[in-house]
Design a protein around this motif. Structure first.
Motif, short mmCIF file in Angstrom:
data_model
loop_
_atom_site.label_atom_id
_atom_site.label_comp_id
_atom_site.label_asym_id
_atom_site.label_seq_id
_atom_site.Cartn_x
_atom_site.Cartn_y
_atom_site.Cartn_z
N ASN B 214 3.65 9.09 -11.60
CA ASN B 214 3.08 10.12 -10.01
C ASN B 214 2.18 9.73 -9.01
OD1 ASN B 214 4.13 12.20 -11.60
ND2 ASN B 214 2.72 11.80 -13.19
N LYS B 215 2.87 8.31 -9.07
CA LYS B 215 1.48 7.98 -7.31
C LYS B 215 2.67 8.44 -5.98
CE LYS B 215 -0.37 3.85 -6.32
NZ LYS B 215 0.10 3.59 -4.83
N ASP B 216 2.11 8.45 -4.95
CA ASP B 216 3.21 9.37 -4.41
C ASP B 216 3.25 7.64 -2.96
OD1 ASP B 216 3.49 11.68 -4.75
OD2 ASP B 216 2.34 12.32 -3.66
N PHE B 217 4.57 7.57 -2.12
CA PHE B 217 4.67 6.54 -0.93
C PHE B 217 5.08 7.25 -0.40
CE2 PHE B 217 8.75 5.15 -3.58
CZ PHE B 217 8.93 5.39 -4.08
N TRP B 218 5.00 6.40 0.80
CA TRP B 218 6.52 7.16 1.73
C TRP B 218 7.70 6.03 1.65
CZ3 TRP B 218 5.58 10.63 5.05
CH2 TRP B 218 4.62 11.42 4.92
N VAL B 219 8.59 7.12 1.92
CA VAL B 219 10.44 6.75 2.07
C VAL B 219 11.12 7.05 3.04
CG1 VAL B 219 10.50 5.89 -0.71
CG2 VAL B 219 11.21 7.95 0.71
N ARG B 220 11.88 5.70 3.67
CA ARG B 220 12.82 6.58 4.90
C ARG B 220 14.38 7.28 3.89
NH1 ARG B 220 13.09 2.86 8.69
NH2 ARG B 220 10.92 4.09 9.24
N LYS B 247 3.90 2.83 6.86
CA LYS B 247 3.68 4.13 6.92
C LYS B 247 2.32 4.21 6.99
CE LYS B 247 4.82 8.48 7.94
NZ LYS B 247 5.77 8.41 9.12
N VAL B 248 1.02 4.05 5.75
CA VAL B 248 -0.17 3.36 5.67
C VAL B 248 -0.77 3.21 6.79
CG1 VAL B 248 -1.99 3.06 3.93
CG2 VAL B 248 -0.08 3.86 3.07
N ASN B 249 -0.58 1.94 7.04
CA ASN B 249 -0.70 1.33 9.02
C ASN B 249 -0.59 1.94 9.97
OD1 ASN B 249 -1.42 -0.42 7.18
ND2 ASN B 249 0.62 -2.32 7.58
N GLU B 250 0.63 2.60 9.73
CA GLU B 250 0.69 4.03 10.83
C GLU B 250 -0.37 5.33 10.99
OE1 GLU B 250 4.56 5.74 10.93
OE2 GLU B 250 3.81 7.54 11.76
N LEU B 251 -0.79 5.33 9.48
CA LEU B 251 -1.61 7.00 9.69
C LEU B 251 -2.81 6.40 9.83
CD1 LEU B 251 0.09 8.71 6.24
CD2 LEU B 251 0.28 9.09 9.02
N LEU B 253 -3.68 4.21 12.03
CA LEU B 253 -3.31 3.73 12.90
C LEU B 253 -3.74 5.18 13.62
CD1 LEU B 253 -3.43 1.15 14.98
CD2 LEU B 253 -1.19 1.50 15.56
N GLN B 254 -3.67 6.23 13.32
CA GLN B 254 -3.06 6.85 13.91
C GLN B 254 -5.11 8.37 13.74
OE1 GLN B 254 -1.08 9.06 16.03
NE2 GLN B 254 -2.86 10.24 16.62
N ASN B 255 -5.12 7.68 12.85
CA ASN B 255 -6.76 7.80 12.71
C ASN B 255 -7.30 7.11 13.16
OD1 ASN B 255 -8.12 9.59 10.87
ND2 ASN B 255 -8.76 8.02 9.55
N SER B 256 -6.96 5.97 13.83
CA SER B 256 -7.77 5.08 14.55
C SER B 256 -8.65 5.96 15.79
CB SER B 256 -7.71 3.56 14.55
OG SER B 256 -7.53 3.27 13.08
N LEU B 257 -6.80 6.28 16.31
CA LEU B 257 -6.55 6.70 17.82
C LEU B 257 -6.91 8.32 17.90
CD1 LEU B 257 -3.11 6.12 18.52
CD2 LEU B 257 -4.98 5.39 19.88
N ASP B 258 -7.16 9.02 16.69
CA ASP B 258 -7.97 10.17 16.77
C ASP B 258 -9.38 9.84 16.88
OD1 ASP B 258 -5.23 11.19 16.57
OD2 ASP B 258 -5.96 11.40 13.93
N ILE B 259 -10.25 8.76 15.91
CA ILE B 259 -11.70 8.38 16.12
C ILE B 259 -11.76 7.94 17.82
CG2 ILE B 259 -13.09 7.21 15.63
CD1 ILE B 259 -11.59 7.15 12.93
#
Lengths: 140, 482
Positions: B214-220, B247-251, B253-259
Motif C-alpha cells: 500500500n505504498k504509492d509510487f509513480w509510473v508511466r 516524478k518526486v524530483n519533478e514535484l 522542483l515544481q514546489n521549489s518553483l512555486d516557492i
C-alpha cells in the motif's frame, strides 16, 4: 484666475495630507467649501443620500480620490460610483491622487472614463492652482 | 532402396555433408559435398589430422578428438555443435553426429555434418535481443503486463512484480487488480482500460500506483490492444515504467518553483509597499516645505510644525514595520524543530496576557489529535500570536471573545484551525485582499493590516497554505495546512 470652485471633495485616509491640502485651499482660496471623507464608503454613502434627496447638501464640482484606503479603497469606490454617476445632474471632475508610482495603478486609473487624470503625490501648489483654474473655465 | 548417387544428391540438397570412417584403421574419407564446402584442399597428412588442424575451429578440437576416439574405440554415439572453416575462409556452424549403425556394421561408421548456421544465428539474435530487452527493462524499471480480457487473467513479468513489490510467484488477481492503483487514479485507469478493451484505443498515462504494501509510487503506463485473427480484441498488453524518483524530483522542483514564485511576488509586493508607503510620507514632507515657503507670517509657519512632527512619527513607524517584515523573513535560515503546540500557545498567551485579560477573552485549545509538529518554533508562535490578536482585535462588540484552537491530521496532512466568535468579514467583498499588506477592513485604530500578510508568508515559506471562512456577525475561522 477663472471662476471659483464652489465645492471640492477629498477622499483620503491620510489625515496629515488632508490637513495640508486643506491649508493650501484656504491660503490660495481655491474653493469656497471642502468636503472630506476618510474612505470610499463614507463618500459613497454621502452621495447616495444626496441622490435620494435626503439631505440639503450639494454635489462637489471636483473630487480628489486616494487609492489605498481601509473599508473601501479608491478602485472599489470608482466601481460603485460608475453605477450612480449618470443620476447626477452636475458634471463632476474626478482626479485619482496617490503616492503610488506603480505604472499598473496609472494604467488602471486611466481605464476609467470618469477619471480625468492620475496625479502622483505630492501635488505642487502650482499644479493645484491649475487644476482648480481649469475647472473654473470648464464650468464657465 | 536408394543408391549412393541418389542419396548423395539428396544429402547435398539439404546441405548435409558426411564422413565415412573405417573403424579398423580409423581412416577417414569425406563426401564430395564436404570437400566442396571446405574448398577442395590438397594436403599430405591424413584427412583427420588436416581437419583438426585446418578446418575445425580450435575451440572444439579437444572435444571432437575425444568423441571421435570414443566412437571408433567403443562405438559410442555422439552429437556436437561446432564451427568449421569453409572455402571462403569464414567459420560456420555445423551439427556433427554419427549415423546409427543399423546392421551392426563393425567396419564403417558415418558422421553427418549438418549446416545449422542460420538457426544458430537466429538463436543468437534472439538471445542478444532478449539480453538487451532484459537489461533495458531492469535498468529503466520497466515491467511488462498482459491482460487476457477473454479468459480474465493477468500476467506480469518479473520487473512488474519487482516494482509492485510482489514476490516472483505472485499471481495478480483479475477482479482485484485495481488495488494496485491509488484510489484517486481509479476513474482514469478504468476509463483507459475500458476504451482500450472496447474500442482499441491505446493509452499512455502517468499515474500513481500502489504496491503490495500500500505504498504509492509513480509510473508511466502504456497499453495497446491485442487482436486475434478475426480482429477481435482479446486482451491488452503494455508496460509500466517506475518513474517515482523522477516524478518526486519533478514535484519537488515544481514546489521549489512555486516557492520562488511566491518569494518573488512577495519581493514585488515589498518593493511596492516601500515605494507606496514611504512615498506617502515623503510627499507630505514636500507639501509642508511648499507651504512653509508660501507662509507669510511666523504664526502660519509655526502652525505647520506639529504636522512635521506627525509625519516624522509616521515615517518612523512605517520604517519600523518594514524592518519587522525583513526580520521575519530572515528567520528563514533557522531550522525546523519538533515544537509542541501546547508550549507554543502558552508562550503566546503569556506575552499577550494583558490583552487577553483586558478583553476577557477565552481561549480553548484542543491539541489531542496532533500534539506537536516539525516547524520553525518562532514561526508557529508568530502565527498563533497574529491569529489570536487578530481574533481579539476584531471581536464582536456584543460578546466576550472566544477563540477555539484545534489541531488535527487529515489525509496524512497536519492542520491547525483558529476560530473566533468575532465580527466576521464579508469574504465576497474582501476575500482576495484578506492577506495583502496594509489591508485593513475595520475602522479599528490599531489595525495595521500587516499581521495576516506575515502569517501567510510564514505558512507559505514552509510549504503550507492558509485559508479563511467567515460569516459576518458570527465569526471567522483560519485554517492552516502545514
Amino acid at each position: 484666475m477663472g471662476q471659483k470652485v464652489e465645492l471640492a471633495c477629498i477622499i483620503d485616509d491620510d489625515k496629515i495630507y488632508v490637513n495640508l491640502v486643506k491649508k493650501i485651499i484656504e491660503i490660495k482660496k481655491l474653493s469656497e467649501n471642502l468636503l472630506i471623507f476618510k474612505n470610499g464608503m463614507e463618500a459613497l454613502d454621502h452621495f447616495k443620500l444626496i441622490l435620494e434627496n435626503a439631505t440639503e447638501e450639494i454635489l462637489p464640482d471636483i473630487i480628489f480620490l486616494d487609492i489605498n484606503m481601509p473599508i473601501m479603497d479608491g478602485w472599489e469606490f470608482l466601481n460603485e460610483f460608475i453605477k450612480i454617476k449618470n443620476n447626477f445632474e452636475k458634471k463632476i471632475t474626478l482626479y485619482v491622487v496617490s503616492s503610488s508610482i506603480d505604472p499598473r495603478d496609472l494604467e488602471r486609473a486611466k481605464s476609467f472614463n470618469l477619471v480625468t487624470d492620475y496625479l502622483i503625490k505630492p501635488i505642487e501648489l502650482k499644479k493645484f492652482e491649475k487644476i482648480f483654474d481649469r475647472n473654473g473655465h470648464a464650468a464657465a | 532402396m536408394l543408391n549412393d548417387l541418389q542419396l548423395n544428391s539428396i544429402l547435398e540438397d539439404f546441405d548435409i555433408a558426411y564422413w565415412k570412417i573405417n573403424l579398423l584403421n580409423k581412416e577417414v574419407s569425406w563426401s564430395e559435398h564436404f570437400d566442396t564446402l571446405i574448398g577442395k584442399p590438397e594436403f599430405s597428412e591424413s584427412h583427420f589430422e588436416y581437419f583438426l588442424k585446418e578446418i575445425l575451429h580450435q575451440d572444439y578440437r579437444y572435444d571432437f578428438r575425444l568423441y571421435f576416439d570414443k566412437l571408433t574405440e567403443e562405438n559410442e554415439a555422439f552429437s556436437i555443435e561446432l564451427k568449421l572453416k569453409l572455402s571462403n575462409g569464414k567459420y560456420r556452424w555445423f551439427e556433427c553426429r554419427n549415423l546409427k549403425n543399423k546392421e551392426n556394421n563393425k567396419e564403417t561408421a558415418v558422421l553427418l555434418f549438418v549446416n545449422i548456421h542460420q538457426s544458430k544465428r537466429d538463436q543468437y539474435t534472439i538471445e542478444e535481443n532478449f539480453f538487451y530487452y532484459r537489461e533495458t527493462a531492469q535498468m529503466t524499471n520497466t515491467g511488462g503486463w498482459y491482460i487476457d480480457t477473454l479468459n480474465k487473467n493477468i500476467y506480469w513479468d518479473n520487473v512488474t512484480k519487482k516494482i509492485t513489490d510482489c514476490p516472483l510467484d505472485y499471481q495478480p488477481p483479475y477482479e482485484e487488480h485495481f488495488r494496485f492503483y491509488a484510489p484517486e487514479e481509479h476513474p482514469v485507469v478504468m476509463s483507459a482500460f475500458e476504451k482500450c478493451e472496447k474500442y482499441g484505443i491505446p493509452f499512455k498515462i502517468e499515474l500513481k500506483m500502489r504496491n503490495l504494501y500500500n505504498k504509492d509510487f509513480w509510473v508511466r503506463a502504456t497499453g495497446k490492444p491485442v487482436y486475434n485473427e478475426d480482429q477481435d480484441i482479446i486482451g491488452i498488453r503494455g508496460v509500466f515504467q517506475d518513474i517515482n524518483e523522477q516524478k518526486v524530483n519533478e514535484l519537488n522542483l515544481q514546489n521549489s518553483l512555486d516557492i520562488i514564485a511566491t518569494q518573488n511576488s512577495r519581493l514585488f509586493n515589498f518593493a511596492h509597499i516601500v515605494s507606496h508607503h514611504l512615498r506617502s510620507h515623503s510627499s507630505n514632507l514636500c507639501l509642508i516645505v511648499e507651504l512653509l515657503k508660501e507662509a507669510k507670517t511666523d504664526t502660519d509657519k509655526i502652525e505647520l510644525i506639529p504636522n512635521v512632527a506627525d509625519i516624522s512619527e509616521n515615517l518612523d513607524l512605517a520604517i519600523n514595520q518594514l524592518n519587522n517584515i525583513v526580520n521575519k523573513q530572515s528567520i528563514l535560515r533557522k531550522e525546523r524543530r519538533i515544537v509542541s503546540f501546547e508550549k507554543a500557545l502558552s508562550g503566546v498567551m503569556a506575552s499577550t496576557s494583558s490583552l487577553i485579560n483586558r478583553e476577557n477573552a477565552k481561549i480553548v485549545a484542543e491539541f489531542h489529535a496532533l500534539k506537536e509538529i516539525s516547524y520553525i518554533p518562532e514561526y508557529l508562535e508568530s502565527i498563533l500570536l497574529n491569529l489570536i490578536t487578530n481574533a481579539i482585535k476584531y471581536k464582536h462588540p456584543g460578546r466576550k471573545p472566544v477563540i477555539y484552537i484545534q489541531t488535527y491530521v487529515k489525509n496524512e496532512t497536519p492542520f491547525l484551525e483558529v476560530s473566533d466568535n468575532g465580527l466576521g468579514i464579508d469574504l465576497d467583498q474582501y476575500g482576495d485582499k484578506m492577506f495583502g499588506m496594509y489591508k485593513t477592513f475595520h475602522k479599528n485604530l490599531d489595525s495595521r493590516g500587516i499581521g495576516l500578510f506575515i502569517t501567510k508568508n510564514q505558512v507559505e515559506t514552509l510549504g503550507g497554505s492558509i485559508s479563511v471562512t467567515s460569516t459576518v456577525d458570527v465569526g471567522t475561522t483560519f485554517k492552516i495546512k502545514f
